[in-house]
Design a protein around this motif. Structure first.
Motif, PDB file in Angstrom:
ATOM      1  N   ARG A   2      26.488  -4.921   4.083  1.00  0.00           N
ATOM      2  CA  ARG A   2      27.923  -5.162   3.988  1.00  0.00           C
ATOM      3  C   ARG A   2      28.270  -6.242   5.013  1.00  0.00           C
ATOM      4  O   ARG A   2      27.970  -6.107   6.192  1.00  0.00           O
ATOM      5  CB  ARG A   2      28.712  -3.883   4.236  1.00  0.00           C
ATOM      6  N   VAL A   3      28.879  -7.294   4.523  1.00  0.00           N
ATOM      7  CA  VAL A   3      29.185  -8.442   5.369  1.00  0.00           C
ATOM      8  C   VAL A   3      30.701  -8.567   5.500  1.00  0.00           C
ATOM      9  O   VAL A   3      31.430  -8.523   4.500  1.00  0.00           O
ATOM     10  CB  VAL A   3      28.602  -9.734   4.760  1.00  0.00           C
ATOM     11  N   THR A   4      31.160  -8.700   6.743  1.00  0.00           N
ATOM     12  CA  THR A   4      32.594  -8.833   6.966  1.00  0.00           C
ATOM     13  C   THR A   4      32.962 -10.284   7.252  1.00  0.00           C
ATOM     14  O   THR A   4      32.159 -11.057   7.762  1.00  0.00           O
ATOM     15  CB  THR A   4      33.042  -7.985   8.172  1.00  0.00           C
ATOM     16  N   GLY A   5      34.188 -10.646   6.901  1.00  0.00           N
ATOM     17  CA  GLY A   5      34.736 -11.951   7.245  1.00  0.00           C
ATOM     18  C   GLY A   5      34.755 -12.957   6.115  1.00  0.00           C
ATOM     19  O   GLY A   5      35.326 -14.031   6.263  1.00  0.00           O
TER      20      GLY A   5
ATOM     21  N   GLU B 243      24.620 -17.038  11.254  1.00  0.00           N
ATOM     22  CA  GLU B 243      24.545 -18.497  11.219  1.00  0.00           C
ATOM     23  C   GLU B 243      25.535 -19.053  10.211  1.00  0.00           C
ATOM     24  O   GLU B 243      26.051 -20.161  10.373  1.00  0.00           O
ATOM     25  CB  GLU B 243      23.120 -18.959  10.910  1.00  0.00           C
ATOM     26  N   ALA B 244      25.790 -18.288   9.158  1.00  0.00           N
ATOM     27  CA  ALA B 244      26.789 -18.719   8.188  1.00  0.00           C
ATOM     28  C   ALA B 244      28.211 -18.501   8.719  1.00  0.00           C
ATOM     29  O   ALA B 244      29.178 -19.012   8.177  1.00  0.00           O
ATOM     30  CB  ALA B 244      26.587 -17.961   6.869  1.00  0.00           C
ATOM     31  N   GLY B 245      28.335 -17.709   9.786  1.00  0.00           N
ATOM     32  CA  GLY B 245      29.642 -17.494  10.404  1.00  0.00           C
ATOM     33  C   GLY B 245      30.250 -16.134  10.147  1.00  0.00           C
ATOM     34  O   GLY B 245      31.450 -15.929  10.368  1.00  0.00           O
ATOM     35  N   TYR B 246      29.412 -15.160   9.699  1.00  0.00           N
ATOM     36  CA  TYR B 246      29.924 -13.833   9.348  1.00  0.00           C
ATOM     37  C   TYR B 246      29.095 -12.752  10.037  1.00  0.00           C
ATOM     38  O   TYR B 246      28.123 -13.052  10.701  1.00  0.00           O
ATOM     39  CB  TYR B 246      29.917 -13.676   7.813  1.00  0.00           C
ATOM     40  N   GLU B 247      29.504 -11.512   9.823  1.00  0.00           N
ATOM     41  CA  GLU B 247      28.832 -10.397  10.493  1.00  0.00           C
ATOM     42  C   GLU B 247      28.353  -9.383   9.472  1.00  0.00           C
ATOM     43  O   GLU B 247      29.041  -9.077   8.501  1.00  0.00           O
ATOM     44  CB  GLU B 247      29.798  -9.691  11.447  1.00  0.00           C
ATOM     45  N   VAL B 248      27.157  -8.823   9.753  1.00  0.00           N
ATOM     46  CA  VAL B 248      26.670  -7.690   8.973  1.00  0.00           C
ATOM     47  C   VAL B 248      27.163  -6.416   9.637  1.00  0.00           C
ATOM     48  O   VAL B 248      26.998  -6.239  10.843  1.00  0.00           O
ATOM     49  CB  VAL B 248      25.131  -7.659   8.913  1.00  0.00           C
ATOM     50  N   MET B 249      27.797  -5.552   8.858  1.00  0.00           N
ATOM     51  CA  MET B 249      28.237  -4.270   9.402  1.00  0.00           C
ATOM     52  C   MET B 249      27.061  -3.334   9.513  1.00  0.00           C
ATOM     53  O   MET B 249      26.240  -3.245   8.610  1.00  0.00           O
ATOM     54  CB  MET B 249      29.305  -3.636   8.498  1.00  0.00           C
ATOM     55  N   ALA B 250      26.978  -2.626  10.625  1.00  0.00           N
ATOM     56  CA  ALA B 250      25.861  -1.704  10.848  1.00  0.00           C
ATOM     57  C   ALA B 250      25.966  -0.506   9.912  1.00  0.00           C
ATOM     58  O   ALA B 250      27.034  -0.181   9.435  1.00  0.00           O
ATOM     59  CB  ALA B 250      25.853  -1.241  12.292  1.00  0.00           C
TER      60      ALA B 250
ATOM     61  N   VAL C 101      26.515  -7.217  -0.230  1.00  0.00           N
ATOM     62  CA  VAL C 101      25.526  -8.274  -0.443  1.00  0.00           C
ATOM     63  C   VAL C 101      24.199  -7.631  -0.809  1.00  0.00           C
ATOM     64  O   VAL C 101      23.679  -6.814  -0.045  1.00  0.00           O
ATOM     65  CB  VAL C 101      25.357  -9.140   0.824  1.00  0.00           C
ATOM     66  N   GLU C 102      23.674  -7.991  -1.963  1.00  0.00           N
ATOM     67  CA  GLU C 102      22.375  -7.494  -2.390  1.00  0.00           C
ATOM     68  C   GLU C 102      21.373  -8.628  -2.326  1.00  0.00           C
ATOM     69  O   GLU C 102      21.623  -9.712  -2.852  1.00  0.00           O
ATOM     70  CB  GLU C 102      22.448  -6.972  -3.828  1.00  0.00           C
ATOM     71  N   VAL C 103      20.260  -8.345  -1.689  1.00  0.00           N
ATOM     72  CA  VAL C 103      19.215  -9.354  -1.555  1.00  0.00           C
ATOM     73  C   VAL C 103      17.930  -8.827  -2.175  1.00  0.00           C
ATOM     74  O   VAL C 103      17.466  -7.744  -1.823  1.00  0.00           O
ATOM     75  CB  VAL C 103      18.963  -9.715  -0.077  1.00  0.00           C
TER      76      VAL C 103
END
Ligand SMILES: [Cu+2]
Length: 69
Positions: free
Chosen positions: A8-11, A62-69, A43-45
């Protein structure tokens, strides 16, 4: 044989954010597919081998966002 990992990516706010995250994730070794749902931040990878979560976190940052723990 491939593995799907979900994060889960925030921002992220628009298609440009999605493209930036997608591009960074495709830069990780073994990544075969990236699917981003902007509304939920899901986000599914898909990758050839299990992903290193730290590497994913760094790529998203690096893209400017955060992964939620
Ligand atoms: Cu955006």
């Amino acid at each position: 044989m491939s593995t799907t990992s979900t994060y889960r990516v925030t921002g992220m706010t628009c298609g440009h954010c999605v493209a930036a995250v997608t591009e960074e994730l495709f830069g990780l070794p073994g990544v075969q597919g990236v699917d981003v749902d902007l509304a939920s931040g899901r986000v599914e990878v898909v990758s050839a081998e299990p992903l290193d979560d730290d590497a994913v976190m760094v790529a998203v940052q690096e893209a400017g966002y955060e992964v939620m723990a």
